[in-house]
Design a protein around this motif. Structure first.
Motif, PDB file in Angstrom:
ATOM      1  N   THR A  61       0.953  -1.565  -0.174  1.00 22.22           N
ATOM      2  CA  THR A  61      -0.092  -0.752   0.156  1.00 22.22           C
ATOM      3  C   THR A  61       0.747   1.012   0.294  1.00 22.22           C
ATOM      4  O   THR A  61       1.891   1.174   0.533  1.00 22.22           O
ATOM      5  CB  THR A  61      -1.169   0.156   0.766  1.00 22.22           C
ATOM      6  OG1 THR A  61       0.083  -0.258   2.267  1.00 22.22           O
ATOM      7  CG2 THR A  61      -1.562  -1.150   1.321  1.00 22.22           C
ATOM      8  N   LEU A  62       0.494   2.384  -0.278  1.00 21.19           N
ATOM      9  CA  LEU A  62       1.115   3.644  -0.330  1.00 21.19           C
ATOM     10  C   LEU A  62       0.348   4.644  -0.345  1.00 21.19           C
ATOM     11  O   LEU A  62      -0.733   5.265  -0.444  1.00 21.19           O
ATOM     12  CB  LEU A  62       1.209   3.988  -2.183  1.00 21.19           C
ATOM     13  CG  LEU A  62       2.637   5.197  -1.886  1.00 21.19           C
ATOM     14  CD1 LEU A  62       3.781   4.705  -2.091  1.00 21.19           C
ATOM     15  CD2 LEU A  62       1.850   5.527  -3.398  1.00 21.19           C
ATOM     16  N   ASP A  63       0.947   5.534   0.797  1.00 21.84           N
ATOM     17  CA  ASP A  63       0.846   6.896   1.832  1.00 21.84           C
ATOM     18  C   ASP A  63       1.565   7.589   0.707  1.00 21.84           C
ATOM     19  O   ASP A  63       2.466   7.597   0.937  1.00 21.84           O
ATOM     20  CB  ASP A  63       1.121   6.650   2.897  1.00 21.84           C
ATOM     21  CG  ASP A  63       0.410   8.080   4.607  1.00 21.84           C
ATOM     22  OD1 ASP A  63      -0.556   8.341   3.088  1.00 21.84           O
ATOM     23  OD2 ASP A  63       1.389   8.683   4.534  1.00 21.84           O
ATOM     24  N   ASP A  64       1.157   8.794  -0.014  1.00 21.14           N
ATOM     25  CA  ASP A  64       1.526   9.229  -0.807  1.00 21.14           C
ATOM     26  C   ASP A  64       1.157  10.550  -0.763  1.00 21.14           C
ATOM     27  O   ASP A  64       0.453  11.157  -1.020  1.00 21.14           O
ATOM     28  CB  ASP A  64       1.023   8.385  -2.429  1.00 21.14           C
ATOM     29  CG  ASP A  64       1.418   9.850  -3.336  1.00 21.14           C
ATOM     30  OD1 ASP A  64       2.731  10.290  -2.859  1.00 21.14           O
ATOM     31  OD2 ASP A  64       1.189   9.359  -4.553  1.00 21.14           O
ATOM     32  N   HIS A  65       2.612  11.254  -0.560  1.00 21.14           N
ATOM     33  CA  HIS A  65       2.127  13.221   0.287  1.00 21.14           C
ATOM     34  C   HIS A  65       3.191  13.001  -0.485  1.00 21.14           C
ATOM     35  O   HIS A  65       3.692  14.148  -1.077  1.00 21.14           O
ATOM     36  CB  HIS A  65       2.265  13.352   1.891  1.00 21.14           C
ATOM     37  CG  HIS A  65       1.550  12.805   2.420  1.00 21.14           C
ATOM     38  ND1 HIS A  65      -0.391  13.337   2.235  1.00 21.14           N
ATOM     39  CD2 HIS A  65       1.247  12.065   3.278  1.00 21.14           C
ATOM     40  CE1 HIS A  65      -1.082  12.915   2.874  1.00 21.14           C
ATOM     41  NE2 HIS A  65       0.168  12.020   4.100  1.00 21.14           N
ATOM     42  N   LEU A  66       4.245  13.195  -2.120  1.00 19.07           N
ATOM     43  CA  LEU A  66       4.585  13.563  -2.577  1.00 19.07           C
ATOM     44  C   LEU A  66       4.466  15.351  -3.385  1.00 19.07           C
ATOM     45  O   LEU A  66       3.422  15.439  -3.342  1.00 19.07           O
ATOM     46  CB  LEU A  66       5.058  12.605  -3.605  1.00 19.07           C
ATOM     47  CG  LEU A  66       5.848  11.337  -3.405  1.00 19.07           C
ATOM     48  CD1 LEU A  66       5.739  10.678  -4.045  1.00 19.07           C
ATOM     49  CD2 LEU A  66       6.622  11.975  -2.668  1.00 19.07           C
TER      50      LEU A  66
END
Length: 321
Positions: free
Chosen positions: A316-321
């Motif tokens: 899974t990806l927690d994405d704040h890029l």
């Protein structure tokens, strides 16, 4: 009355306990923390807009013998894009490919060696990056395995960067004119993850544009991230038996810059994380696109990250890029 331990001494004890169990029997993973809130500032600092190489390169390999201060031997394995047919085993002494390639310095885990990570690092190289991986004097396999020496390793990495980047202007060196010395990232696994975190805090190396932390923790180096924004990618197995997932997530939550965390529900500290075929492909593809974005300024690579990271339901990806 016994003296109270100082914060530094206490951190040292915790660091030793956290990293000295690399071959310990697996224990149940800590429950994952809830998704973090987006950071206050999300303006990334990638290289000027452009695109990464579309070709896949052959891989060359060489050794660089370094020694910091005369008593810290640092043999460095350098993988670099080479001329020739892609897809073959790295060739020692191969001719470097034409172009200027960003540099990634990689730090191994306790009792590790650079070659242990070749399955991850050579695809980075084939994608157009020069990877420099030192073997540390007190934490690599065959040494005294002093986990506390991890606290000296951020300075080792900065020294290695000094020497590797200098090859770009060194007369007659095979990498002369081949290094993009203004586009640099640091990465590391376990104790090497601690080392990498340290490079963005009190030991901030201003040359670093991005970081990749595999199964790392902030014990010993803290989470006082400082300096210009440098995007970070964290990768952590939720079944990690050495550095608990919650410990890695806590460091990730403290990052004030653009960031993402790739979480593997079935990933352990290293075997599943970097040794399993399907998981390794997801990790490799995600990290390559992250590097393409941060070091080449390739926005298309950034756009691919969410889909690639979650392909097959492995992570899974927690994405704040």
């Amino acid at each position: 009355m016994p003296r109270r331990p100082t914060p530094i001494a206490l951190a040292a004890v915790l660091l030793t306990a956290a990293l000295a169990a690399c071959s310990a029997t697996p224990t149940p993973a800590a429950a994952p923390a809830p998704p973090s809130k987006p950071p206050a500032a999300t303006t990334p600092a990638p290289a000027s807009a452009g695109s990464a190489p579309s070709e896949t390169f052959a891989v060359g390999v060489r050794q660089l013998r370094l020694n910091r201060g005369g008593d810290r031997p640092l043999p460095v394995t350098i993988w670099y894009p080479a001329s020739g047919d892609a897809g073959k085993a790295p060739k020692r002494g191969a001719t470097a490919a034409n172009g200027r390639f960003p540099v990634v310095v990689f730090s191994h885990g306790l009792t590790g060696r650079p070659d242990d990570y070749a399955a991850l690092l050579t695809p980075w190289t084939a994608a157009g990056f020069v990877v420099a991986a030192p073997a540390f004097p007190h934490t690599s396999r065959g040494t005294d395995n002093n986990a506390l020496d991890v606290l000296n390793q951020p300075a080792d990495v900065s020294y290695v960067l000094d020497q590797v980047l200098a090859l770009d202007t060194k007369a007659d060196d095979p990498l002369r004119g081949r290094l993009a010395t203004d586009r640099v990232a640091a990465a590391g696994h376990s104790a090497g993850g601690v080392t990498t975190i340290g490079l963005f805090g009190v030991n901030r190396d201003k040359r670093l544009d991005a970081g990749l932390v595999f199964a790392g923790t902030g014990i010993g180096v803290g989470t006082a991230f400082a300096g210009t924004a440098a995007p970070q990618l964290f990768v952590h197995g939720q079944a990690d038996e050495v550095v608990k997932y919650a410990a890695g997530k806590a460091v990730y939550d403290a990052v004030p810059w653009p960031k993402a965390m790739l979480s593997l529900p079935k990933g352990d500290h290293g075997r599943g994380l970097l040794g399993n075929g399907a998981a390794l492909r997801v990790i490799t593809d995600t990290s390559v696109d992250f590097l393409r974005w941060t070091l080449y300024g390739d926005e298309k690579a950034k756009a691919r990250i969410p889909e690639g990271a979650t392909r097959g339901g492995i992570a899974t990806l927690d994405d704040h890029l």
